[in-house]
Design a protein around this motif. Structure first.
Motif, mmCIF file in Angstrom:
data_model
loop_
_atom_site.group_PDB
_atom_site.id
_atom_site.type_symbol
_atom_site.label_atom_id
_atom_site.label_comp_id
_atom_site.label_asym_id
_atom_site.label_seq_id
_atom_site.Cartn_x
_atom_site.Cartn_y
_atom_site.Cartn_z
ATOM 1 N N GLN A 8 37.640 -11.804 -13.577
ATOM 2 C CA GLN A 8 36.915 -11.720 -12.304
ATOM 3 C C GLN A 8 37.474 -10.598 -11.445
ATOM 4 O OE1 GLN A 8 37.228 -15.729 -10.786
ATOM 5 N NE2 GLN A 8 35.727 -16.519 -12.250
ATOM 6 N N SER A 9 38.782 -10.441 -11.449
ATOM 7 C CA SER A 9 39.411 -9.350 -10.710
ATOM 8 C C SER A 9 39.019 -7.995 -11.296
ATOM 9 C CB SER A 9 40.932 -9.522 -10.740
ATOM 10 O OG SER A 9 41.565 -8.426 -10.124
ATOM 11 N N VAL A 10 39.002 -7.898 -12.607
ATOM 12 C CA VAL A 10 38.601 -6.646 -13.275
ATOM 13 C C VAL A 10 37.148 -6.314 -12.935
ATOM 14 C CG1 VAL A 10 38.158 -5.559 -15.516
ATOM 15 C CG2 VAL A 10 40.285 -6.829 -15.138
ATOM 16 N N ARG A 11 36.289 -7.314 -12.955
ATOM 17 C CA ARG A 11 34.870 -7.080 -12.639
ATOM 18 C C ARG A 11 34.706 -6.575 -11.214
ATOM 19 N NH1 ARG A 11 30.978 -9.700 -10.083
ATOM 20 N NH2 ARG A 11 32.109 -11.648 -9.926
ATOM 21 N N PRO A 14 37.562 -2.731 -10.980
ATOM 22 C CA PRO A 14 38.042 -2.191 -12.264
ATOM 23 C C PRO A 14 39.096 -1.098 -12.111
ATOM 24 C CG PRO A 14 35.755 -1.572 -11.873
ATOM 25 C CD PRO A 14 36.129 -2.534 -10.804
ATOM 26 N N ILE A 15 38.979 -0.281 -11.096
ATOM 27 C CA ILE A 15 39.898 0.839 -10.913
ATOM 28 C C ILE A 15 41.342 0.355 -10.738
ATOM 29 C CG2 ILE A 15 39.685 1.083 -8.405
ATOM 30 C CD1 ILE A 15 39.650 4.000 -10.855
ATOM 31 N N LEU A 16 41.527 -0.826 -10.135
ATOM 32 C CA LEU A 16 42.872 -1.379 -9.958
ATOM 33 C C LEU A 16 43.514 -1.779 -11.278
ATOM 34 C CD1 LEU A 16 42.483 -3.588 -6.752
ATOM 35 C CD2 LEU A 16 43.442 -1.286 -6.950
ATOM 36 N N HIS A 17 42.691 -1.901 -12.303
ATOM 37 C CA HIS A 17 43.176 -2.268 -13.633
ATOM 38 C C HIS A 17 43.124 -1.079 -14.588
ATOM 39 C CE1 HIS A 17 43.348 -6.526 -12.532
ATOM 40 N NE2 HIS A 17 42.265 -6.263 -11.821
ATOM 41 N N GLY A 18 42.904 0.102 -14.035
ATOM 42 C CA GLY A 18 42.897 1.316 -14.841
ATOM 43 C C GLY A 18 41.610 1.550 -15.608
ATOM 44 N N LEU A 19 40.528 0.925 -15.171
ATOM 45 C CA LEU A 19 39.250 1.042 -15.880
ATOM 46 C C LEU A 19 38.239 1.826 -15.054
ATOM 47 C CD1 LEU A 19 38.935 -2.595 -17.231
ATOM 48 C CD2 LEU A 19 39.880 -0.604 -18.394
ATOM 49 N N ASP A 20 37.316 2.479 -15.748
ATOM 50 C CA ASP A 20 36.306 3.286 -15.067
ATOM 51 C C ASP A 20 34.957 2.586 -14.930
ATOM 52 O OD1 ASP A 20 35.403 3.338 -17.664
ATOM 53 O OD2 ASP A 20 35.561 5.512 -17.901
ATOM 54 N N ALA A 21 34.906 1.292 -15.123
ATOM 55 C CA ALA A 21 33.686 0.481 -14.964
ATOM 56 C C ALA A 21 32.575 0.888 -15.913
ATOM 57 C CB ALA A 21 33.199 0.483 -13.518
ATOM 58 N N THR A 22 32.937 1.322 -17.124
ATOM 59 C CA THR A 22 31.941 1.564 -18.162
ATOM 60 C C THR A 22 31.980 0.392 -19.135
ATOM 61 O OG1 THR A 22 33.473 2.771 -19.597
ATOM 62 C CG2 THR A 22 32.167 4.072 -18.005
ATOM 63 N N TYR A 23 30.894 0.229 -19.854
ATOM 64 C CA TYR A 23 30.816 -0.853 -20.829
ATOM 65 C C TYR A 23 31.927 -0.719 -21.874
ATOM 66 C CZ TYR A 23 28.970 -4.098 -24.255
ATOM 67 O OH TYR A 23 28.843 -5.139 -25.136
ATOM 68 N N LYS A 24 32.122 0.494 -22.384
ATOM 69 C CA LYS A 24 33.143 0.714 -23.411
ATOM 70 C C LYS A 24 34.536 0.357 -22.909
ATOM 71 C CE LYS A 24 30.755 4.278 -26.034
ATOM 72 N NZ LYS A 24 30.769 5.652 -26.524
ATOM 73 N N ALA A 25 34.845 0.728 -21.676
ATOM 74 C CA ALA A 25 36.157 0.408 -21.112
ATOM 75 C C ALA A 25 36.324 -1.102 -20.970
ATOM 76 C CB ALA A 25 36.336 1.095 -19.763
ATOM 77 N N PHE A 92 31.208 -8.873 -17.942
ATOM 78 C CA PHE A 92 32.210 -9.784 -17.397
ATOM 79 C C PHE A 92 31.593 -11.075 -16.866
ATOM 80 C CE2 PHE A 92 34.782 -6.008 -17.746
ATOM 81 C CZ PHE A 92 35.996 -6.526 -18.162
ATOM 82 N N ARG A 93 30.361 -11.013 -16.409
ATOM 83 C CA ARG A 93 29.688 -12.246 -15.970
ATOM 84 C C ARG A 93 29.390 -13.159 -17.168
ATOM 85 N NH1 ARG A 93 27.721 -12.495 -10.657
ATOM 86 N NH2 ARG A 93 27.952 -10.530 -9.532
#
Length: 131
Positions: A8-11, A14-25, A92-93
């Motif tokens: 839920q936090s990543v969703r 995402p940037i706080l977890h080092g992710l760029d909010a793409t499906y692949k990431a 993530f949902r």
């Protein structure tokens, strides 16, 4: 570790977890978490998605999620960045919905029971395949 809270936090951020909010990431992150649990975290996820989609027994869970998303977003013309953000969010949902159901009393048993029922309804399925 509470993976539902983590996801839920990543969703949400995402940037706080080092992710760029793409499906692949998102898929890569989830696969990493699953690997950290020796595959236990996502047990039943693929089967749950198959029953939900009513198709796709030949697909892995990332492919099934994309199929579900494509059915839900048919006909929408969005910018590519919006599509990626929607895919990321929906991934993530769906995972949260699965984890919620799995964590219910007898949740895993119900998930696999529904999958077996779904298999038995398929014309191509032979029950001896399970032996």
């Amino acid at each position: 570790m509470n993976y539902r809270e983590l996801f839920q936090s990543v969703r949400r951020r995402p940037i706080l977890h080092g992710l760029d909010a793409t499906y692949k990431a998102g898929v890569a992150f989830i696969l990493g978490c699953d690997a950290g649990t020796s595959g236990i975290l996502l047990s039943g996820f693929r089967e749950w998605l198959i029953v939900r989609l009513n198709d796709g027994n030949n697909l892995s869970w990332p492919g099934l999620v994309l199929q579900i998303i494509s059915v839900e977003f048919v006909g929408q013309n969005e910018e590519q960045s919006d599509v990626e953000a929607q895919r990321f969010d929906r991934l993530f949902r769906l995972l949260d919905e699965f984890l919620e159901q799995r964590d219910e009393r007898d949740g895993m048993a119900r998930i696999y029971s529904h999958y077996i029922e779904w298999l038995n309804d398929q014309s191509w399925f032979c029950p001896e395949m399970l032996k």
